[in-house]
Write an enzyme that holds these catalytic residues in place. Structure first.
Site, mmCIF file in Angstrom:
data_model
loop_
_atom_site.group_PDB
_atom_site.id
_atom_site.type_symbol
_atom_site.label_atom_id
_atom_site.label_comp_id
_atom_site.label_asym_id
_atom_site.label_seq_id
_atom_site.Cartn_x
_atom_site.Cartn_y
_atom_site.Cartn_z
ATOM 1 C CD GLU A 78 -3.318 -1.361 0.293
ATOM 2 O OE1 GLU A 78 -3.484 -0.150 0.047
ATOM 3 O OE2 GLU A 78 -3.445 -2.128 0.204
ATOM 4 C CG LEU A 79 3.178 0.909 -2.565
ATOM 5 C CD1 LEU A 79 4.315 0.840 -3.233
ATOM 6 C CD2 LEU A 79 4.504 0.599 -1.769
ATOM 7 N N GLY A 80 1.991 5.049 -2.133
ATOM 8 C CA GLY A 80 2.228 6.399 -1.860
ATOM 9 C C GLY A 80 0.750 7.156 -3.073
ATOM 10 C CD GLU A 118 3.028 10.284 -1.732
ATOM 11 O OE1 GLU A 118 4.540 9.402 -1.810
ATOM 12 O OE2 GLU A 118 2.422 10.442 -1.031
ATOM 13 C CB CYS A 167 -1.311 7.574 1.018
ATOM 14 S SG CYS A 167 -2.972 6.381 2.141
HETATM 15 P P1 NAD Z 1 9.185 4.658 3.955
HETATM 16 O O1 NAD Z 1 8.602 3.878 3.110
HETATM 17 O O2 NAD Z 1 9.364 5.955 3.829
HETATM 18 O O3 NAD Z 1 8.557 3.934 5.481
HETATM 19 C C1 NAD Z 1 7.649 3.081 5.629
HETATM 20 C C2 NAD Z 1 7.825 1.829 6.473
HETATM 21 O O4 NAD Z 1 9.165 1.410 5.813
HETATM 22 C C3 NAD Z 1 8.120 2.702 7.904
HETATM 23 O O5 NAD Z 1 8.257 1.406 9.029
HETATM 24 C C4 NAD Z 1 10.071 2.268 7.293
HETATM 25 O O6 NAD Z 1 10.943 2.468 9.129
HETATM 26 C C5 NAD Z 1 10.363 1.442 6.615
HETATM 27 N N1 NAD Z 1 11.420 1.446 5.998
HETATM 28 C C6 NAD Z 1 12.358 1.825 5.048
HETATM 29 N N2 NAD Z 1 13.178 0.964 4.554
HETATM 30 C C7 NAD Z 1 12.538 -0.104 4.510
HETATM 31 C C8 NAD Z 1 12.949 -1.162 3.878
HETATM 32 N N3 NAD Z 1 14.626 -0.908 2.873
HETATM 33 N N4 NAD Z 1 12.722 -2.070 4.015
HETATM 34 C C9 NAD Z 1 11.853 -2.553 4.871
HETATM 35 N N5 NAD Z 1 11.107 -1.536 5.633
HETATM 36 C C10 NAD Z 1 12.140 -0.241 5.158
HETATM 37 O O7 NAD Z 1 7.810 5.947 3.633
HETATM 38 P P2 NAD Z 1 7.520 7.075 5.061
HETATM 39 O O8 NAD Z 1 7.564 8.101 4.235
HETATM 40 O O9 NAD Z 1 7.577 6.803 6.268
HETATM 41 O O10 NAD Z 1 5.419 7.402 4.331
HETATM 42 C C11 NAD Z 1 4.541 7.894 4.088
HETATM 43 C C12 NAD Z 1 4.917 7.452 2.369
HETATM 44 O O11 NAD Z 1 3.811 6.577 2.791
HETATM 45 C C13 NAD Z 1 3.814 8.483 1.532
HETATM 46 O O12 NAD Z 1 4.667 7.816 0.317
HETATM 47 C C14 NAD Z 1 2.635 7.642 2.052
HETATM 48 O O13 NAD Z 1 1.786 8.217 0.647
HETATM 49 C C15 NAD Z 1 3.028 6.842 2.284
HETATM 50 N N6 NAD Z 1 1.498 6.174 2.520
HETATM 51 C C16 NAD Z 1 0.738 4.836 2.082
HETATM 52 C C17 NAD Z 1 -0.950 4.198 2.436
HETATM 53 C C18 NAD Z 1 -1.571 3.661 1.510
HETATM 54 O O14 NAD Z 1 -2.613 3.068 2.836
HETATM 55 N N7 NAD Z 1 -1.330 3.386 0.671
HETATM 56 C C19 NAD Z 1 -1.000 4.629 4.021
HETATM 57 C C20 NAD Z 1 -0.230 6.043 4.393
HETATM 58 C C21 NAD Z 1 0.805 6.211 4.221
#
Ligand code: NAD
Length: 496
Positions: A261-263, A389, A295
């Site tokens: 579930e991403l950006g 984004e 997001c």
């Molecule tokens: P991020 O991807 O930097 O981090 C998310 C999680 O991944 C954190 O727990 C982080 O510690 C972990 N992580 C980082 N590197 C990793 C790796 N190499 N392997 C495994 N895990 C790793 O995201 P962020 O900046 O904290 O959050 C914002 C992003 O999340 C935005 O792009 C937003 O749109 C997205 N988001 C999506 C949803 C959805 O449901 N689609 C919901 C909320 C946020």
């Protein structure tokens, strides 16, 4: 072991005889100490020991050992534990709310919304153990019974971001447990309490058997250890598209089921027959709420040329009026951007957008981490604030003349999480909504909408087609198994 700020009554400011002793004894990891600061004030909140890869592997092994007995447990008891968890959350709402605001910089409204949703996830999950989990299916061999049933996937590894830690964790933890799985949860290390400790405290008091819910704290190293651990059967990742690609590649290489579930960069279309005042208020909410760190917030405003002046004027008036400050203490609408790195990213996107020809109507400035709500016009398909984004309180506005053009603009992004259309004509709004490539679309409402009953998720760069919520949880957290039974042993003699 967690150590909280010595100068405060408790780290969140609300003394809690229930949560504070739990936090003092909580040991999510044996790795390096990490300080967690409150974004709004820079104040020390707590120091936490992160989980090493070995800690993660131990957690996964303990979860795997506990899972079979849980899956075999009376379904009513599994359901009752989830209901009790919802009650315990409600009893300690104030403590959790304080930590959510302190760790994330959320405004009261956003925090309450997240809390309501967290409880809804628990209550919805509590109904799942009562539901049928398979069916009898026709078979060409009349003398046998042929059934298909859902079996728990096993151990679910959940990785969540900092922006809505309790609901994004609970939308995995609650249904996964309800369906007989164990879970290892790794929240973002910026939100270890509302994204992690809170879950441990609630489920312990609710009577969840030991081992079933493991919390590990750390960033990429801990996350990758979780994804690759052989005991983890399903990986549930919520976060950025960039990290999601890495997680997807790692999990795919190991042939693991993975939910991404991403950006998002979500469009809001305003037609010439729309209620412009309502649309502009919705557009402001969907872009500025929680400083744009949502997001499925609105990242692109697509407005008919006939109404764009009024729309921009209203949006800009709201942007000027909104107050920024510490949302925990002050009467403000917007809190801080979560950290310095993210603030620089937002600021850089706005600056590059203006350099490339966009007009800054309002905003574009910040004091510390407090970024002013920003409106940009004269935006094109290559303006950085349009293509990226932003994840900040920035509203790029683009104009169109015909409905087909509006659809093409909405679909010009590779993200596909949410979308919205404002029009007084339901049929016209619906015709456009149905052409938007996104997992969710709303007519006469904005892009930030969710309920525990719906299959939440996106298309394109917003995810890999997986969904959370309602019936979709069965696909995400269980595997199908076909079982046949014959009265008499079937022989393949004389050939075999
Ligand atoms: P991020 O991807 O930097 O981090 C998310 C999680 O991944 C954190 O727990 C982080 O510690 C972990 N992580 C980082 N590197 C990793 C790796 N190499 N392997 C495994 N895990 C790793 O995201 P962020 O900046 O904290 O959050 C914002 C992003 O999340 C935005 O792009 C937003 O749109 C997205 N988001 C999506 C949803 C959805 O449901 N689609 C919901 C909320 C946020």
């Amino acid at each position: 072991m967690v150590t909280t700020a010595p100068e405060s009554k408790s780290a969140a400011g609300e003394k809690s005889d229930w949560l504070d002793p739990f936090l003092a004894a909580w040991q999510p990891g044996t790795g390096a100490a990490r300080e967690v600061k409150e974004p709004a004030t820079g104040r020390h909140l707590l120091t936490i020991h992160q989980s090493t890869p070995d800690d993660v592997h131990r957690a996964a092994a303990a979860a795997a050992a506990a899972q079979p007995a849980w899956a075999a447990m009376d379904y009513q008891e599994r359901s009752a534990i989830l209901r009790r968890a919802a009650e315990i959350y409600e009893q300690h709402r104030a403590e959790f709310g304080a930590w959510t605001q302190r760790e994330t910089g959320a405004h009261h409204n956003k925090m309450h919304h997240e809390q309501n949703f967290t409880v809804a996830e628990l209550l919805a999950a509590a109904t799942m153990p009562w539901q049928p989990y398979g069916s009898l299916v026709p078979t060409v061999q009349k003398e046998r019974l042929s059934m298909i049933r859902r079996v728990p996937a096993g151990v679910v590894g959940a990785i969540t971001p900092w922006n809505s830690p309790s609901v994004l964790g609970m939308r995995v933890v609650a249904p996964a447990l309800a369906l007989g799985n164990a879970v290892v949860l790794k929240p973002d290390p910026q939100t270890p309490v509302c994204g992690g400790a809170m879950f441990a405290a609630i489920f312990r008091e609710a009577g969840l058997p030991d081992g079933l819910l493991q919390i590990v704290i750390g960033d990429a190293e801990a996350g990758e250890a979780l994804v690759t651990d052989p005991a983890i059967n399903v990986v549930c990742f919520t976060g950025s598209t960039e990290v999601g690609r890495k997680v997807g590649a790692l999990a795919g290489g190991l042939l693991k089921k993975v939910s991404l579930e991403l950006g998002g960069n979500n469009p809001l279309i305003v037609l010439d027959d729309a209620d412009v005042a309502a649309a502009a208020s919705a557009g402001a909410y969907a872009t500025f709420q929680f400083q744009g760190q949502v997001c499925f917030g609105t990242g692109r405003h697509i407005v008919h040329r006939k109404v764009v002046d009024e729309y921009v004027e209203r949006l800009a008036t709201t942007a000027r009026r909104l107050r920024t400050g510490d949302p925990y203490r002050e009467d403000v609408e917007l809190g801080p951007i979560v950290n310095e790195q993210q603030l620089k990213r937002v600021d850089d996107i706005v600056k590059r957008s203006v350099e490339s020809g966009a007009r800054l109507v309002v905003g574009g400035t910040h004091e510390g981490l407090f970024y002013r709500p920003t409106v940009l016009t004269e935006v094109t398909l290559t303006t950085p604030a349009w293509t990226d984004e932003v994840f900040g309180p920035v509203a790029p506005v683009i104009t169109f003349d015909g409905d087909d053009e509006a659809v093409a603009l909405a679909n010009s992004s590779q993200y596909g999480l949410s979308g919205a259309v404002y029009s007084r004509s339901i049929s016209r709004g619906l015709a456009i909504a149905q052409q938007i490539k996104a997992g969710m679309v709303h007519v006469n409402d904005q892009t930030i909408n969710d309920e525990a009953t719906i299959p939440f998720g996106g298309m394109g760069l917003s995810g890999n087609g997986s969904r959370y919520g309602g019936e979709a949880n069965l696909d995400t957290f269980t595997e199908w198994q076909w079982v046949t039974v014959r009265d008499e042993a079937k022989s393949y003699a004389p050939t075999y």
